[in-house]
Design a protein around this motif. Structure first.
Motif, PDB file in Angstrom:
ATOM      1  N   ALA A  54       0.840  -1.203   0.000  1.00  0.00           N
ATOM      2  CA  ALA A  54       0.000   0.000   0.000  1.00  0.00           C
ATOM      3  C   ALA A  54       0.872   1.248   0.000  1.00  0.00           C
ATOM      4  N   LYS A  55       0.382   2.282  -0.672  1.00  0.00           N
ATOM      5  CA  LYS A  55       1.115   3.551  -0.720  1.00  0.00           C
ATOM      6  C   LYS A  55       0.163   4.703  -0.405  1.00  0.00           C
ATOM      7  N   THR A  56       0.657   5.650   0.360  1.00  0.00           N
ATOM      8  CA  THR A  56      -0.105   6.866   0.649  1.00  0.00           C
ATOM      9  C   THR A  56       0.543   8.028  -0.087  1.00  0.00           C
ATOM     10  N   ASN A  81     -11.653   9.988  -0.944  1.00  0.00           N
ATOM     11  CA  ASN A  81     -12.097  10.662   0.275  1.00  0.00           C
ATOM     12  C   ASN A  81     -13.151  11.729   0.018  1.00  0.00           C
ATOM     13  N   GLY A  82     -13.564  11.901  -1.259  1.00  0.00           N
ATOM     14  CA  GLY A  82     -14.558  12.907  -1.585  1.00  0.00           C
ATOM     15  C   GLY A  82     -13.981  13.995  -2.472  1.00  0.00           C
ATOM     16  N   CYS A  83     -14.674  15.123  -2.536  1.00  0.00           N
ATOM     17  CA  CYS A  83     -14.258  16.234  -3.389  1.00  0.00           C
ATOM     18  C   CYS A  83     -13.905  17.447  -2.539  1.00  0.00           C
ATOM     19  N   GLU A  84     -12.882  18.190  -2.973  1.00  0.00           N
ATOM     20  CA  GLU A  84     -12.443  19.398  -2.295  1.00  0.00           C
ATOM     21  C   GLU A  84     -12.277  20.509  -3.314  1.00  0.00           C
ATOM     22  N   ALA A  85     -12.778  21.704  -2.996  1.00  0.00           N
ATOM     23  CA  ALA A  85     -12.569  22.855  -3.873  1.00  0.00           C
ATOM     24  C   ALA A  85     -11.095  23.237  -3.836  1.00  0.00           C
ATOM     25  N   LEU A  86     -10.526  23.532  -4.989  1.00  0.00           N
ATOM     26  CA  LEU A  86      -9.114  23.913  -5.072  1.00  0.00           C
ATOM     27  C   LEU A  86      -8.957  25.420  -4.881  1.00  0.00           C
ATOM     28  N   GLY A  90      -4.214  17.227   0.317  1.00  0.00           N
ATOM     29  CA  GLY A  90      -4.821  16.083   0.961  1.00  0.00           C
ATOM     30  C   GLY A  90      -3.995  14.838   0.744  1.00  0.00           C
ATOM     31  N   THR A  91      -4.551  13.678   1.102  1.00  0.00           N
ATOM     32  CA  THR A  91      -3.858  12.410   0.900  1.00  0.00           C
ATOM     33  C   THR A  91      -4.827  11.383   0.325  1.00  0.00           C
ATOM     34  N   ILE A  92      -4.266  10.410  -0.375  1.00  0.00           N
ATOM     35  CA  ILE A  92      -5.041   9.280  -0.884  1.00  0.00           C
ATOM     36  C   ILE A  92      -4.175   8.030  -0.729  1.00  0.00           C
ATOM     37  N   SER A 126      -4.184  21.671 -11.813  1.00  0.00           N
ATOM     38  CA  SER A 126      -3.072  20.722 -11.709  1.00  0.00           C
ATOM     39  C   SER A 126      -3.081  20.104 -10.321  1.00  0.00           C
ATOM     40  N   VAL A 127      -2.700  18.834 -10.256  1.00  0.00           N
ATOM     41  CA  VAL A 127      -2.603  18.133  -8.978  1.00  0.00           C
ATOM     42  C   VAL A 127      -1.261  17.400  -8.943  1.00  0.00           C
ATOM     43  N   LYS A 128      -0.422  17.754  -7.962  1.00  0.00           N
ATOM     44  CA  LYS A 128       0.888  17.105  -7.820  1.00  0.00           C
ATOM     45  C   LYS A 128       0.795  16.002  -6.780  1.00  0.00           C
ATOM     46  N   PHE A 129       1.301  14.813  -7.128  1.00  0.00           N
ATOM     47  CA  PHE A 129       1.286  13.663  -6.233  1.00  0.00           C
ATOM     48  C   PHE A 129       2.707  13.354  -5.766  1.00  0.00           C
ATOM     49  N   SER A 130       2.854  13.139  -4.451  1.00  0.00           N
ATOM     50  CA  SER A 130       4.160  12.831  -3.868  1.00  0.00           C
ATOM     51  C   SER A 130       4.028  11.606  -2.964  1.00  0.00           C
TER      52      SER A 130
END
Length: 231
Positions: A54-56, A81-86, A90-92, A126-130
């Motif tokens: 698993a990865k967060t 986890n739902g929707c958030e206005a930009l 957050g995390t997934i 844009s959404v950056k994932f780390s």
């Protein structure tokens, strides 16, 4: 000879550390409305954790651009986890081998003459994932609406409503009476919020710089002005 072997080993470790165990169906997702009967649209990307554990992921979402006509709601990023206005962070978490469709939702509605209608326009986020042990990856979401034939007239009506700023004072259209005037700085911090009771409102910025003046009705933005407080 020993130095050469060490160099190759080091390069091997580097290649392993840079190998991403997370894939996206595309890093640039684009969508376009096929009609003007809906106000909410989403642009999807499939995200996959190809590792055996698993990865967060930490994500950081931003609005790159959005039509000023689309004032009913901000673009939102949606995951498990739902929707958030930009803008928003957050995390997934994805289990080993898990796939999940993430998306930005665009709302193409705006207010004209205090009436909620669908309007032409375009937007980009844009959404950056780390995640640990992998290079950051950025996904962009783009959307375009060009099917609303009535928008040219509505855009003109909206643009005709006065909202200007000079010499520490706003000049406002009479139609904005009983709306809210909300002013934010570039970070999104609200520095002024007042009900509009007349056509001129004084405002002295806490510091020189660029600000955004938003006219709100029932919590939704109906018109926005970007201005320099030094004017």
């Amino acid at each position: 000879m020993f130095k050469i072997k060490l160099s190759i080993f080091s390069l091997s470790l580097l290649a392993t550390s840079l190998y991403s165990q997370t894939t996206f169906s595309t890093l640039t997702a684009k969508g376009e409305a096929t009609n003007c009967t809906e106000s909410d649209y989403k642009v999807e990307v499939e995200m996959t954790n190809t590792s055996n554990q698993a990865k967060t992921y930490n994500w950081d979402g931003k609005v790159i651009s959005v039509s000023t006509n689309w004032t009913a709601a901000s673009p939102g990023f949606c995951d498990k986890n739902g929707c958030e206005a930009l803008p928003k962070t957050g995390t997934i978490t994805l289990n080993a081998g898990e796939k999940y469709k993430i998306y930005t939702q665009f709302n193409i509605s705006g207010f004209v003459n205090n009436k909620l209608v669908n309007l032409n326009g375009d937007g980009k986020t844009s959404v950056k994932f780390s995640t640990s042990g992998e290079p950051d990856q950025t996904v962009t979401f783009e959307f375009k609406q060009a099917k609303c034939a009535q928008s040219s007239l509505e855009d003109k009506l909206m643009n005709d409503f006065t909202l200007s700023f000079s010499k520490n004072q706003f000049q406002l259209d009479a139609k904005f009476r009983n709306h809210q005037l909300q002013i934010t700085d570039l970070s999104g911090k609200v520095v002024f919020n007042q009900t509009i009771n007349n056509q001129n409102i004084d405002f002295k910025a806490p510091s020189h710089g660029i600000y955004f003046a938003n006219i709100l009705l029932n919590g939704s933005v109906v018109k926005t002005l970007k201005f320099d407080a030094a004017q």
